[in-house]
Design a protein around this motif. Sequence first.
Motif, mmCIF file in Angstrom:
data_model
loop_
_atom_site.group_PDB
_atom_site.id
_atom_site.type_symbol
_atom_site.label_atom_id
_atom_site.label_comp_id
_atom_site.label_asym_id
_atom_site.label_seq_id
_atom_site.Cartn_x
_atom_site.Cartn_y
_atom_site.Cartn_z
ATOM 1 N N SER A 2 0.830 -1.197 0.000
ATOM 2 C CA SER A 2 0.000 0.000 0.000
ATOM 3 C C SER A 2 0.865 1.248 0.000
ATOM 4 N N THR A 3 0.358 2.301 -0.635
ATOM 5 C CA THR A 3 1.015 3.596 -0.620
ATOM 6 C C THR A 3 0.540 4.357 0.613
ATOM 7 N N VAL A 4 1.497 4.950 1.361
ATOM 8 C CA VAL A 4 1.144 5.614 2.615
ATOM 9 C C VAL A 4 1.521 7.084 2.559
ATOM 10 N N ASN A 5 0.857 7.893 3.397
ATOM 11 C CA ASN A 5 1.194 9.310 3.501
ATOM 12 C C ASN A 5 2.239 9.509 4.595
ATOM 13 N N GLN A 6 2.582 10.779 4.876
ATOM 14 C CA GLN A 6 3.645 11.052 5.837
ATOM 15 C C GLN A 6 3.287 10.603 7.247
ATOM 16 N N ALA A 7 2.008 10.494 7.546
ATOM 17 C CA ALA A 7 1.592 10.037 8.876
ATOM 18 C C ALA A 7 1.611 8.519 8.998
ATOM 19 N N GLY A 8 1.920 7.844 7.915
ATOM 20 C CA GLY A 8 1.964 6.387 7.938
ATOM 21 C C GLY A 8 0.655 5.727 7.606
ATOM 22 N N ASP A 9 -0.378 6.514 7.313
ATOM 23 C CA ASP A 9 -1.664 5.961 6.943
ATOM 24 C C ASP A 9 -1.701 5.706 5.434
ATOM 25 N N ARG A 10 -2.664 4.914 5.005
ATOM 26 C CA ARG A 10 -2.831 4.730 3.565
ATOM 27 C C ARG A 10 -3.121 6.071 2.911
ATOM 28 N N LEU A 11 -2.490 6.325 1.799
ATOM 29 C CA LEU A 11 -2.682 7.580 1.089
ATOM 30 C C LEU A 11 -4.146 7.708 0.690
ATOM 31 N N LYS A 12 -4.746 8.859 0.999
ATOM 32 C CA LYS A 12 -6.136 9.111 0.631
ATOM 33 C C LYS A 12 -6.162 9.810 -0.725
ATOM 34 N N VAL A 13 -6.777 9.147 -1.696
ATOM 35 C CA VAL A 13 -6.780 9.639 -3.076
ATOM 36 C C VAL A 13 -8.211 9.825 -3.552
ATOM 37 N N ALA A 14 -8.457 10.973 -4.192
ATOM 38 C CA ALA A 14 -9.738 11.211 -4.855
ATOM 39 C C ALA A 14 -9.526 11.050 -6.355
ATOM 40 N N LEU A 15 -10.268 10.139 -6.944
ATOM 41 C CA LEU A 15 -10.224 9.921 -8.392
ATOM 42 C C LEU A 15 -11.428 10.629 -8.987
ATOM 43 N N CYS A 16 -11.209 11.651 -9.822
ATOM 44 C CA CYS A 16 -12.353 12.378 -10.368
ATOM 45 C C CYS A 16 -12.445 12.180 -11.874
ATOM 46 N N THR A 17 -13.679 11.966 -12.311
ATOM 47 C CA THR A 17 -13.941 11.517 -13.668
ATOM 48 C C THR A 17 -15.347 11.925 -14.076
ATOM 49 N N ARG A 18 -15.576 12.013 -15.369
ATOM 50 C CA ARG A 18 -16.954 12.205 -15.833
ATOM 51 C C ARG A 18 -17.709 10.883 -15.761
ATOM 52 N N GLU A 19 -17.125 9.832 -16.305
ATOM 53 C CA GLU A 19 -17.805 8.539 -16.441
ATOM 54 C C GLU A 19 -17.419 7.589 -15.321
ATOM 55 N N TYR A 20 -18.395 6.842 -14.853
ATOM 56 C CA TYR A 20 -18.157 5.758 -13.915
ATOM 57 C C TYR A 20 -19.389 4.853 -13.954
ATOM 58 N N PRO A 21 -19.203 3.531 -13.829
ATOM 59 C CA PRO A 21 -20.346 2.627 -13.958
ATOM 60 C C PRO A 21 -21.503 3.035 -13.049
ATOM 61 N N PRO A 22 -22.737 2.926 -13.543
ATOM 62 C CA PRO A 22 -23.108 2.293 -14.821
ATOM 63 C C PRO A 22 -23.094 3.238 -16.015
#
Length: 396
Positions: A2-22
């Motif tokens: 897993s990718t972690v941030n400086q605090a040692g937690d899992r990196l929190k990522v926002a994926l932004c997109t127009r399309e997503y299922p359905p």
Amino acid sequence: MSTVNQAGDRLKVALCTREYPPEVYGGAGVHVEYLAKELSKHVALTVHCQGADRPTAVAHQPWDRLENDNPALQTISTGLSMVAAMGDVDLVHSHTWYANMAGHLTSLLYGIPHVLTVHSLEPLRPWKAEQLGGGYALSSWCERDAVENAAAVIAVSNGMKADVLSTYPSVNPDKVRVIHNGIDAQQYAPDPDTEVLERCGVDPHRPNVVFVGRITRQKGVPVLLRAAAQLDPEVQLVLCAGQPDTPELALEVTDLVNNLRATRSGVIWIEGMLDRHEVIQLLSHATAFVCPSLYEPLGIVNLEAMACGTAVVASNVGGIPEVVADGETGLLVQPDEPQALADALNTLARDPQRAEAMGYAGRQRAISEFDWTSIASQTATLYHEVANSAVKPVDG
């Protein structure tokens, strides 16, 4: 890992997109769907999309007061809604101009890095002015500002990277990383059944070529229809094509289809959206899949056809040569040359054993070189590099 941030937690990522299922209609939407599934194994991922509410993502809609205005304005308003909702993440990753401005403004507002995946470039799609009018200037502005200011740019092919650097010369080449599109070769696999063919009117005993895509200048549908007039009489043409960009293009394609039907049999136009199972079966039984694009950064649909064990005839443009090995998994032709396209399709229709061998080689190539697991791992590694190099603003 897993990718972690400086605090040692899992990196929190926002994926932004127009399309997503359905609600998926193009290659970028397919890309985000599969990438998100694999990325969630590496990071704490939240997907922000546009459209109707759904349980798998945070959906955003345009402002009501803009419902009768230019679509580009509606998209920008949706992006502002995304920005307001992404203040608690370590990194934002946007896809296509529809979400790029949201990623850029999120980066500015909250002081977090913005990673951007380039699936195409607005300046290389001038025909979009037919669709968006003045909104095309807005979409181009959104993309340019985002690309030039992103912490990292992912290009889906080496051809796409070259286009980024030539279109936006101020971009540092070191921040552009090539990570290809991928394919789920377990899901996209040869389907021996034929009920979809029979329902759609495709004769399984005649050779057929299949196109899957939107009716847009980029995809070269009029080029294909002009080429189809030169196909051998027994070759069927199966068009899985809908959502024309403009009424004028819809009329042009309709006239070309009607003219073809007046001179030959086996012209099948499926205008409605097909589900994945139906597309897979049609691809599996095609003599060849055809991709006559005038512009194509990679062409994920070529990978889908290859994974289904089908030879590909495609334009030698953009990232397509990085997917389709000419003479091995298919045939490449120059774009916007109907006769050359017809000749290549006839070549495979007349030699089904060669077409079958190319299809087999294509599936092996898809499995070995375009696996989503590897692509997600490369993306998470890039997140780690960007997050570690980012300098947080100091309050005071």
